[in-house]
Design an enzyme around this catalytic site. Structure first.
Site, PDB file in Angstrom:
ATOM      1  N   HIS A   1       0.638  -1.313   0.010  1.00 52.25           N
ATOM      2  CA  HIS A   1      -0.168  -0.007   0.080  1.00 52.25           C
ATOM      3  C   HIS A   1       0.886   1.019   0.089  1.00 52.25           C
ATOM      4  CE1 HIS A   1      -3.176   2.619   1.153  1.00 52.25           C
ATOM      5  NE2 HIS A   1      -2.639   3.207   1.905  1.00 52.25           N
ATOM      6  N   GLU A   2       1.676   1.206   0.845  1.00 48.85           N
ATOM      7  CA  GLU A   2       2.775   2.362   0.759  1.00 48.85           C
ATOM      8  C   GLU A   2       3.601   2.607  -0.126  1.00 48.85           C
ATOM      9  OE1 GLU A   2       2.268   4.598   3.086  1.00 48.85           O
ATOM     10  OE2 GLU A   2       1.066   3.436   4.354  1.00 48.85           O
TER      11      GLU A   2
ATOM     12  N   HIS B   1       1.542   4.318  -2.859  1.00 47.85           N
ATOM     13  CA  HIS B   1       1.619   5.853  -2.858  1.00 47.85           C
ATOM     14  C   HIS B   1       3.054   6.177  -3.542  1.00 47.85           C
ATOM     15  CE1 HIS B   1      -1.470   6.666  -0.095  1.00 47.85           C
ATOM     16  NE2 HIS B   1      -1.208   6.176   0.900  1.00 47.85           N
TER      17      HIS B   1
ATOM     18  N   HIS C   1       2.959   9.253  -6.766  1.00 50.72           N
ATOM     19  CA  HIS C   1       4.036  10.318  -6.862  1.00 50.72           C
ATOM     20  C   HIS C   1       4.644  10.091  -8.023  1.00 50.72           C
ATOM     21  CE1 HIS C   1       7.334  12.600  -4.919  1.00 50.72           C
ATOM     22  NE2 HIS C   1       6.606  13.558  -5.376  1.00 50.72           N
TER      23      HIS C   1
END
Length: 231
Positions: free
Chosen positions: A101-102, A105, A109
Site C-alpha cells: 500500500h505504501e 503511494h 507520486h
C-alpha cells in the site's frame, strides 16, 4: 454558560468518538489476525516494497524502518517509504499488504497522480488552518462583532474537511495499486489476496471514519454560528 459547556456538543462528539473508535479497533484486530499468517513467498514487508518500487522503475525511494505500530507512511518530500516494526521485517500477509500500500503511494507520486499532488499541496495550509480554526471561531463568538473571525475559522476548518475527503480516493487508489502489484509479481497466492484485501479494507475504514468525524465537527461549528445569529 453556552460558551463554557455546550450540551449540543455531545450530540456531535459522541458519534464522532464511536465512529473513530470502531474503525481503529477494526483495523487493529484485522492487522493483528493476519500478522500471524505468513505468506508463501516468505518475503518481508521491506523486500516487497522494494520489489514493487523497482518493478515500476522507481529507484530513488529509500525504504526505512520507523518505530511504532502502524506508523507506516510514504513521505513524498524526501522520497522515503517508512515501514513500522510489524511490517518492515515481517513476512506476514498483513505486513505485505501494508508495505505494498505504501509502495502504491510512491507509484502515485512517481506517476503524478493528481489527487495525491493536490493533497500534498494542501498539507501546509491544512496544518495551520486546523490549529487556528477553533480559536478563531471561539474569539468570534466572544466578540460582539466577531463575524469575521467566525467566518475565517469556518473557512479554515472547511479546508481541513476537504483535505480528508481528498485523502479517501488517494488511499483507496493506493490499495488498488497494491493488490494489483502483488498479483502481477506473484508475491501472494489467491487465498492470500483475500486476506490482503481485508487488511487494506479495514485500514480504508479509518479514512472513512476521519471524513465522518471531520464533517460532524464542521456541522457543530456551523450550529454554533447559527445559534449566535438566532440570538
Amino acid at each position: 454558560m453556552f460558551y463554557y459547556f455546550d450540551p449540543l456538543y455531545l450530540v456531535f462528539a459522541i458519534p464522532a468518538f464511536l465512529i473513530s473508535l470502531i474503525a481503529q479497533m477494526r483495523v487493529q484486530m484485522v492487522f493483528s489476525k493476519y500478522s500471524r499468517v505468513r505468506t508463501f513467498s516468505g518475503l518481508t514487508g521491506a523486500e516487497v516494497a522494494k520489489n514493487i518500487l523497482w518493478s515500476n522503475g522507481i529507484y530513488d525511494v529509500r525504504v526505512e524502518y520507523v518505530p511504532g505500530l502502524l506508523t507506516d507512511h510514504y513521505d513524498p518530500r524526501f522520497r522515503v517509504l517508512r515501514l513500522s516494526q510489524g511490517v518492515f521485517d515481517s513476512n506476514s500477509v498483513a505486513a505485505v499488504g501494508v508495505a505494498a500500500h505504501e509502495a502504491g503511494h510512491a507509484i502515485q507520486h512517481y506517476q503524478k497522480y493528481p489527487w495525491l499532488a493536490l493533497r500534498t499541496a494542501m498539507v501546509p495550509v491544512v496544518n495551520i488552518g486546523s490549529n487556528l480554526a477553533f480559536p478563531l471561531i471561539l474569539i468570534g463568538l466572544l466578540l460582539k462583532n466577531g463575524d469575521i473571525f467566525i467566518n475565517l475559522g469556518i473557512l479554515l476548518f472547511s479546508l481541513a474537511v476537504v483535505f480528508t475527503l481528498i485523502t479517501l480516493p488517494v488511499e483507496l487508489n493506493a490499495s488498488k495499486r497494491a493488490v494489483e502489484a502483488l498479483k502481477v509479481s506473484g508475491v501472494i497466492l489467491p487465498d492470500e489476496e483475500i486476506a490482503v484485501k481485508k487488511v487494506l479494507g479495514a485500514a480504508a475504514m479509518t479514512y472513512v471514519a476521519a471524513v465522518s468525524v471531520a464533517i460532524l465537527q464542521l456541522l457543530y461549528y456551523l450550529s454554533l454560528v447559527q445559534r449566535r445569529r438566532d440570538d
